[in-house]
Scaffold this motif. Structure first.
Motif, PDB file in Angstrom:
ATOM      1  N   THR A 179      15.488   1.381   2.186  1.00 19.01           N
ATOM      2  CA  THR A 179      15.672   0.950   0.793  1.00 19.01           C
ATOM      3  C   THR A 179      14.722   1.739  -0.107  1.00 19.01           C
ATOM      4  N   LEU A 180      14.906   1.553  -1.393  1.00 22.22           N
ATOM      5  CA  LEU A 180      14.052   2.250  -2.350  1.00 22.22           C
ATOM      6  C   LEU A 180      12.704   1.526  -2.425  1.00 22.22           C
ATOM      7  N   PRO A 181      11.595   2.234  -2.231  1.00 16.60           N
ATOM      8  CA  PRO A 181      10.299   1.553  -2.288  1.00 16.60           C
ATOM      9  C   PRO A 181      10.066   0.947  -3.666  1.00 16.60           C
ATOM     10  N   ALA A 182       9.538  -0.258  -3.680  1.00 18.09           N
ATOM     11  CA  ALA A 182       9.303  -0.910  -4.971  1.00 18.09           C
ATOM     12  C   ALA A 182       8.182  -0.213  -5.729  1.00 18.09           C
ATOM     13  N   ARG A 183       7.298   0.418  -4.995  1.00 20.90           N
ATOM     14  CA  ARG A 183       6.157   1.085  -5.629  1.00 20.90           C
ATOM     15  C   ARG A 183       6.574   2.485  -6.080  1.00 20.90           C
ATOM     16  N   LYS A 184       6.515   2.668  -7.401  1.00 15.74           N
ATOM     17  CA  LYS A 184       7.110   3.884  -7.974  1.00 15.74           C
ATOM     18  C   LYS A 184       6.301   5.149  -7.702  1.00 15.74           C
ATOM     19  N   THR A 201       6.260  11.807  -3.579  1.00 17.18           N
ATOM     20  CA  THR A 201       5.835  12.304  -2.258  1.00 17.18           C
ATOM     21  C   THR A 201       6.981  12.273  -1.244  1.00 17.18           C
ATOM     22  N   LEU A 202       7.937  11.393  -1.471  1.00 20.53           N
ATOM     23  CA  LEU A 202       9.044  11.249  -0.512  1.00 20.53           C
ATOM     24  C   LEU A 202       9.974  12.467  -0.535  1.00 20.53           C
ATOM     25  N   LYS A 203       9.930  13.179  -1.663  1.00 25.89           N
ATOM     26  CA  LYS A 203      10.816  14.349  -1.763  1.00 25.89           C
ATOM     27  C   LYS A 203      10.391  15.469  -0.819  1.00 25.89           C
ATOM     28  N   GLU A 204       9.165  15.365  -0.335  1.00 31.85           N
ATOM     29  CA  GLU A 204       8.690  16.386   0.605  1.00 31.85           C
ATOM     30  C   GLU A 204       9.195  16.117   2.027  1.00 31.85           C
ATOM     31  N   ASP A 205       9.704  14.932   2.232  1.00 32.04           N
ATOM     32  CA  ASP A 205      10.193  14.581   3.573  1.00 32.04           C
ATOM     33  C   ASP A 205      11.551  15.250   3.819  1.00 32.04           C
ATOM     34  N   GLU A 206      11.646  15.982   4.925  1.00 30.74           N
ATOM     35  CA  GLU A 206      12.857  16.766   5.197  1.00 30.74           C
ATOM     36  C   GLU A 206      14.107  15.888   5.301  1.00 30.74           C
ATOM     37  N   LEU A 207      13.955  14.797   6.065  1.00 30.63           N
ATOM     38  CA  LEU A 207      15.102  13.919   6.312  1.00 30.63           C
ATOM     39  C   LEU A 207      15.617  13.281   5.012  1.00 30.63           C
ATOM     40  N   LEU A 208      14.667  12.844   4.203  1.00 30.65           N
ATOM     41  CA  LEU A 208      15.040  12.162   2.960  1.00 30.65           C
ATOM     42  C   LEU A 208      15.604  13.121   1.922  1.00 30.65           C
ATOM     43  N   SER A 209      15.057  14.342   1.912  1.00 28.78           N
ATOM     44  CA  SER A 209      15.517  15.284   0.890  1.00 28.78           C
ATOM     45  C   SER A 209      16.814  15.991   1.302  1.00 28.78           C
ATOM     46  N   GLN A 210      16.893  16.423   2.567  1.00 30.32           N
ATOM     47  CA  GLN A 210      18.105  17.119   3.017  1.00 30.32           C
ATOM     48  C   GLN A 210      19.350  16.239   2.897  1.00 30.32           C
ATOM     49  N   SER A 267       0.847  -1.200   0.000  1.00 30.83           N
ATOM     50  CA  SER A 267       0.000   0.000   0.000  1.00 30.83           C
ATOM     51  C   SER A 267       0.883   1.250   0.000  1.00 30.83           C
ATOM     52  N   LYS A 268       0.304   2.360  -0.434  1.00 31.67           N
ATOM     53  CA  LYS A 268       1.068   3.624  -0.476  1.00 31.67           C
ATOM     54  C   LYS A 268       1.582   4.000   0.908  1.00 31.67           C
ATOM     55  N   GLU A 269       0.736   3.792   1.907  1.00 31.36           N
ATOM     56  CA  GLU A 269       1.093   4.212   3.269  1.00 31.36           C
ATOM     57  C   GLU A 269       2.352   3.464   3.748  1.00 31.36           C
ATOM     58  N   PHE A 270       2.351   2.150   3.550  1.00 33.61           N
ATOM     59  CA  PHE A 270       3.502   1.368   4.007  1.00 33.61           C
ATOM     60  C   PHE A 270       4.730   1.680   3.152  1.00 33.61           C
ATOM     61  N   GLN A 271       4.522   1.762   1.850  1.00 34.87           N
ATOM     62  CA  GLN A 271       5.650   1.993   0.935  1.00 34.87           C
ATOM     63  C   GLN A 271       6.342   3.335   1.203  1.00 34.87           C
ATOM     64  N   GLN A 272       5.550   4.305   1.643  1.00 33.89           N
ATOM     65  CA  GLN A 272       6.170   5.605   1.974  1.00 33.89           C
ATOM     66  C   GLN A 272       7.096   5.484   3.184  1.00 33.89           C
ATOM     67  N   GLU A 273       6.854   4.491   4.001  1.00 33.49           N
ATOM     68  CA  GLU A 273       7.688   4.289   5.190  1.00 33.49           C
ATOM     69  C   GLU A 273       8.951   3.486   4.876  1.00 33.49           C
ATOM     70  N   VAL A 274       8.959   2.810   3.709  1.00 34.92           N
ATOM     71  CA  VAL A 274      10.074   1.911   3.377  1.00 34.92           C
ATOM     72  C   VAL A 274      11.440   2.610   3.417  1.00 34.92           C
ATOM     73  N   PRO A 275      11.614   3.756   2.759  1.00 34.41           N
ATOM     74  CA  PRO A 275      12.951   4.364   2.822  1.00 34.41           C
ATOM     75  C   PRO A 275      13.302   4.859   4.215  1.00 34.41           C
ATOM     76  N   ARG A 276      12.335   5.391   4.930  1.00 40.58           N
ATOM     77  CA  ARG A 276      12.605   5.930   6.262  1.00 40.58           C
ATOM     78  C   ARG A 276      12.970   4.836   7.256  1.00 40.58           C
TER      79      ARG A 276
END
Lengths: 460, 309
Positions: free
Chosen positions: A378-383, A388-397, A365-374
């Motif tokens: 790893t890179l979420p399999a769901r493209k 949406t992940l680029k909006e996350d401060e930790l992931l983008s900074q 699901s989108k909800e779980f997949q968004q948590e995968v990198p955090r």
């Protein structure tokens, strides 16, 4: 307590214990009479970091509260899968309906026919998720190329290549630009940048390599060989008929890797025993300025130095593109169904499989997949969750998600799910490549001996 | 001649029958344990020897290879390294004996607080080896551990020592940690034996003018002979199969330099699923262990003139 009382108590507890042993043998996978389905699930992801553990435990709890499924969890570790526990259990009739793991460990379950190919249940998965996963399904087939079916496990996250991780403050102090000089564009550039970091930066060492038996062959080095040689740079050749360690690509890259420590002196004397995680810890402490680690280091960094990720003190960057036109290798964090064992009723198994499919759809699901990198780093399999992940401060900074996106572009070579991968990657090659890092044997000798030993010990 | 032999055989049979009929109850009591040992130990053990003559992938069918596994092992360089590491690792038993003997003699002299000292000595043995291994892995970590941290801070060391990168220092650390963990077992046995030596023997020695060393050599040591024999034999057997701390501290490395035979066996069986070859390693390990125990007992008997304590 007198002697008589003691004997009575001992007899009573002994009888009770015996009754427990004999009587408690009801089918652990059974479907409850109250409409609750009990699902045996062997789970590995949680063991990777504290944040991964939190994600998996909370997700399982939430799933149980929202469905009629009672998860019977086997919270397993790498050693349980690699050390024969899972295989031994399955052989003796104790089999889960569903498991998650790392694809390279699972050939031992696929080869005897215990794992159900994805083609047999793909149509029961969520259509929208499958549509977003097709690219990963196609790419992941390279992991199972020695088996009959194309795909045996569903990728949840992909560990793509070994990213560079660096301290921006060290770059500044050394008079380097993090925008222009990071990540290194090739080996020569790496040596040049690391040397300047070491000579003019605050850390003792510019670039830490790691020679621990469990890490020396499976992170930075294989990223270099895969990007340089394609399938020639993977552990096994394309049809799994031979090992590649003694080809020119491996010999050249291994020499370059070892030279960073032995010739250029860019790593500390910890190099022969350092692990990838240990190198990341050295980066946090400021003992080194740059490492080429694992995407999973993001989980470790998030646990131990979240502020340094958030303010951009520690940043990620993709490995360079080699002659083969890619930036390295990949493997998957995957989930799979097992085939029904003998002696279990068809309908009962089907009911459990339905519950398992529901769980797979949850992790897709989108909800779980968004948590995968955090959390699983790893890179979420769901493209469709990538933007949406680029909006996350930790992931983008930290450039984490952009690094993974860049790295996966053009990537096609996955770690094999060959049943002998543990010996191929670690047990046989690990000690020999560690000897090369120590300088006890040459890189060429390590490669030759590893290949010879593997041919002697592993059946192809 | 033939009738003499058959007569002797008859007499012996009768004697056995008499012993059996006299002690039938004792034999009856021993029988379950005997059956247990035969079924659960000797049968698998003999089967193990047989399986070492096979190529046997875990979960697959065995195929006969004769002495092929042994031939492979003895021609394999890491196995030779492993044998060397095992021989050196066996020294831990002697270190444990030395520490235990010294501690037991020292405790014997203590008049007050003996229980407290003895209890504190036993602490390392009461903790699971996995726990003590974890503690020492942290304490001796070159970059993060307190030991090297303080040594460099106090300028006793110029820089930290990456002991895991060198075979000799890695082996030394393993020897130290295993000795630290397991010496209290020998201490317990030796202490118990020490307490049972009659004080009169020491008084007599003093009357004859024996000094401390002479008293130790002529009174204490001969009296401890049985205890030392038992403790050493048991510990040799146990030490040779210890792998948890080795895996924790060095993972068998660098290279194969701390991969003692038990580690090699673990790797072949659990991690690579090559059961036939791991059984072959096991047989070599067993032979070495028996060899150590045998040599030790023989030398000890010889050194002490064959007197039983």
């Amino acid at each position: 307590m007198n002697r008589r009382q003691f004997i009575q108590a001992a007899a009573l507890s002994g009888t009770a214990g015996l009754a427990g042993c004999i009587g408690g043998s009801s089918d652990s996978n059974s479907s409850g009479s109250s409409g609750t389905t009990t699902l045996e699930y062997w789970e590995y992801f949680h063991s990777q970091s504290e944040v991964a553990k939190t994600l998996m435990e909370s997700s399982v709890e939430e799933f149980q509260s929202e469905t009629d499924t009672q998860m019977q969890m086997n919270w397993a570790s790498w050693n349980d899968i690699n050390g024969g526990k899972w295989k031994n259990n399955i052989q003796n009739g104790n089999r889960p309906v569903i498991y998650d793991s790392t694809n390279s460990l699972d050939g031992q379950f696929i080869e005897p026919g215990w794992v159900k190919p994805v083609s047999e249940y793909k149509d029961r998965l969520d259509d929208e998720a499958v549509e977003q996963l097709e690219w990963a399904f196609e790419m992941t087939q390279s992991c199972y190329r020695g088996f009959d079916e194309g795909l045996y496990e569903i990728p949840i996250g992909l560990e793509v290549g070994a990213p560079f991780i660096a301290r921006t403050d060290h770059f500044e102090e050394a008079g380097l630009s993090i925008e222009d000089d990071f990540p290194p564009e090739n080996y020569e550039h790496l040596v040049q940048v690391a040397t300047q970091l070491q000579e003019q930066g605050p850390a003792d060492y510019g670039f830490q390599i790691y020679g621990a038996q469990g890490d020396v062959t499976d992170e930075a080095l294989v990223t270099w060989t895969a990007s340089e040689g394609g399938y020639d740079g993977m552990y096994l050749n394309e049809d799994w008929s031979d090992v590649n360690y003694d080809n020119d690509v491996w010999k050249e890259m291994t020499k370059k890797y070892v030279d960073l420590y032995q010739e250029h002196g860019l790593s500390s004397d910890k190099a022969p025993t350092a692990s990838n995680e240990g190198a990341a810890q050295m980066l946090i402490q400021g003992n080194v300025s740059m490492v080429q680690g694992s995407t999973k280091d993001f989980g470790l960094l998030r646990s131990r130095a979240e502020d340094m990720l958030a303010d951009g003190t520690i940043v990620f960057g993709p490995s360079w593109e080699g002659a083969a036109g890619n930036r390295g290798d990949f493997f998957t964090q995957c989930i799979a169904l097992m085939r029904k064992p003998d002696g279990v009723d068809e309908d009962t198994w089907q009911q459990r499989e339905d519950a398992a499919i529901e769980w797979i759809n949850t992790v897709l699901s989108k909800e779980f997949q968004q948590e995968v990198p955090r959390s699983l780093a790893t890179l979420p399999a769901r493209k469709d969750v990538w933007p949406t992940l680029k909006e996350d401060e930790l992931l983008s900074q930290s450039n984490f998600i952009s690094t993974l996106e860049t790295t996966v572009d053009g990537m096609e070579h996955g770690w094999s799910s060959h049943p002998g991968m543990n010996a191929i990657q670690y047990n046989i090659a690990g000690p020999l490549f560690q000897e090369a890092v120590r300088g006890e044997i040459s890189a060429e000798e390590a490669c030759d001996r590893a290949a010879t030993e593997i041919r002697n010990q592993v059946t192809f | 001649m033939a009738s003499q032999t058959s007569h002797a055989l008859l007499r012996r049979t009768e004697r056995y029958r008499d012993v059996l009929s006299e002690n039938w109850f004792a034999y009856l009591l021993v029988l379950p344990v005997l059956l247990f040992l035969v079924l659960l130990m000797w049968v698998p053990f003999l089967q193990g020897i047989y399986m070492s003559l096979h190529n046997w992938p875990f979960g697959g069918d065995p195929s006969w290879v004769g002495l092929g596994n042994y031939e492979y092992l003895f021609g394999w360089q890491p196995f030779v390294t492993s044998l060397r590491a095992t021989l050196i690792f066996a020294l831990t038993t002697l270190f444990q004996l030395g520490v235990a003997l010294a501690a037991a003699l020292a405790v014997r002299e203590i008049r007050r607080g003996k229980s407290l000292v003895t209890g504190s000595f036993l602490l390392s043995y009461t903790l699971p080896p996995l726990v003590t291994g974890t503690i020492w892995a942290y304490m001796l970590e070159p970059d993060l551990g307190p030991i090297f941290g303080y040594l460099t801070q106090w300028e006793l060391l110029e820089e930290t020592i990456y002991w895991g990168s060198h075979g000799d220092s890695a082996l030394a650390v393993i020897l130290f940690v295993t000795t630290w963990t397991f010496w209290p077992f020998m201490f317990l046995i030796i202490s118990a034996s020490l307490e049972s030596i009659p004080e009169e023997m020491y008084e007599t020695a003093r009357m004859y003018g024996a000094n401390r060393v002479q008293t130790f050599l002529r009174v204490t040591l001969p009296q401890l002979k049985s205890a030392i024999l038992i403790a050493l034999s048991i510990r040799i057997i146990w030490n040779m199969t210890k792998i948890s701390q080795v895996l924790q501290l060095t993972n068998g490395g660098p290279g194969y330099e701390t991969s003692i035979l038990a580690v090699l066996l673990y790797r072949f069986s659990y991690e690579q699923g090559q059961m036939g070859i791991s059984y072959a390693v096991g047989v070599v390990l067993l032979t070495m262990t028996i060899g150590f125990v045998f040599v030790f007992i023989r030398e000890f008997e010889r050194a002490s003139g064959g007197d039983a304590a």
